[in-house]
Design an enzyme around this catalytic site. Sequence first.
Site, PDB file in Angstrom:
ATOM      1  N   ASP A   1      -8.567  -6.452  -4.963  1.00 27.77           N
ATOM      2  CA  ASP A   1      -8.134  -5.111  -4.518  1.00 27.77           C
ATOM      3  C   ASP A   1      -8.989  -3.736  -5.052  1.00 27.77           C
ATOM      4  O   ASP A   1      -9.347  -4.289  -6.153  1.00 27.77           O
ATOM      5  CB  ASP A   1      -6.879  -4.994  -4.567  1.00 27.77           C
TER       6      ASP A   1
ATOM      7  N   SER B   1       1.100  -1.322  -0.038  1.00 29.32           N
ATOM      8  CA  SER B   1       0.112   0.108  -0.364  1.00 29.32           C
ATOM      9  C   SER B   1       0.676   1.409  -0.296  1.00 29.32           C
ATOM     10  O   SER B   1       1.462   1.580  -1.084  1.00 29.32           O
ATOM     11  CB  SER B   1      -0.949  -0.021   1.124  1.00 29.32           C
TER      12      SER B   1
ATOM     13  N   HIS C   1      -7.687  -5.430  -0.621  1.00 35.65           N
ATOM     14  CA  HIS C   1      -6.527  -5.232  -0.445  1.00 35.65           C
ATOM     15  C   HIS C   1      -5.135  -5.332   1.221  1.00 35.65           C
ATOM     16  O   HIS C   1      -4.507  -5.136   0.585  1.00 35.65           O
ATOM     17  CB  HIS C   1      -6.680  -2.828   0.200  1.00 35.65           C
TER      18      HIS C   1
END
Length: 421
Positions: A355, A195, A389
């Site tokens: 995601d 991320s 995610h």
Amino acid sequence: MLGVSLPRRINVRWFSAAEGVFRGLDPALLCLNRLDENKHPVKLGGAYGEKPGGYKTFCSKEKFHFKHGGIIPELRIAYEHWGALNEDKSNVILLQTGASASTHAKSQPDNWNKGWWEEFIGPGSALDTNKYHVICTNILGGCYGSTGPSSINPVTGTEYAMTFPLLTVEDMVDAQFLLLDNLGIGKVHATVGASLGGMQSLMSAALYPERVGRVVSISACAQPCPTSIAFHYIQRHAIMADPRWNKGAYYGHSYPQTGMQLARELGMITYRSGPEWDTRFGHKRQYPEESPSFCPDFAIECYLDKKGGSFGDPNSLLYISKAMDLFDMGCGCPSLLSGLSRIRCPVLVLGVWSDILFPVRQQRELAEALHKSGNEYTVYYELNSLYGHDTFLLDVHNVGAAVKGHLESTLTKPVDHSFDS
């Protein structure tokens, strides 16, 4: 039920102004009283912040200059480390965090609480502490030991709050490399991050190409897409619209709990996936034996309600999310490809098909762009995971195997690019 533990609610009471003519819901059950909860003065850091000595701190009394022109008179960067540093200091892995993580990625003698990447770090693990010395920092702008909006400005004697300079990923990386300078570490074996951490990992190799041996970027991107920026904008708006935010000057006063709760709940929606929640929650109510109300009722509502409060400082979330939106590997370069061409070391790009925050197409585009920019040692893996995610936190086997393979492999010739057309 479903792993969520909440106090049992009372059943619906009815409000009757004229018996037999009007019978409505009792307004006391609208959960409006929740808006008045948590008026306590701000206390940051949670259980980890209450344990002094859990992390080390690098302190620089030199002025730190930010990309967009801001200056702070001094800098503090919190960090933890695991594994032995070898004699020539060549076995360092810089683990770079997401938006809300502290330095505490792995339990250690000064803090035996489980870390946020506990199973990925240790002897024989993805980040093998028999081979590597792993360093994890709290990013600049954070609230877990590093300088950020909640820190005291030594010039004014009060918190920086919203006078803190506008922050970028480049600023975060520069601060981390000042720490490495202080530790006498010239080059790291690898930068690893997911991320926002993946953004930092890529930027580290671009800004300091001679000091990074290889890169692992998980669920990141070269530039955020409009949907990602929109999610972050709404999160920031939710915080700033809370009257208790008080233009960022809430320290020692009422915490903007309502805005922060909404921001974090929205964030949780982007961190996981619809398919996972279909399987996990479905259309189930948390307490089906009770009458419905406007309090958290469905299992997914209760989950979001419980998870929504887990972040330290709202101002840090404002600054860090904006830095993510501003991230652009092509910024200051003629094109995105020229910006990526600064990365000359082997790169692992790892994407997840479910995601939402950084869609998998962005991982494919990043890997392809790195290859087109001249990086012959770009490897792309795509995971068929339901966890969205947050897969990088949950899928120890698949994520860990990919990371471990990239870190420990000996690359002597260009790899096969599975993303080529």
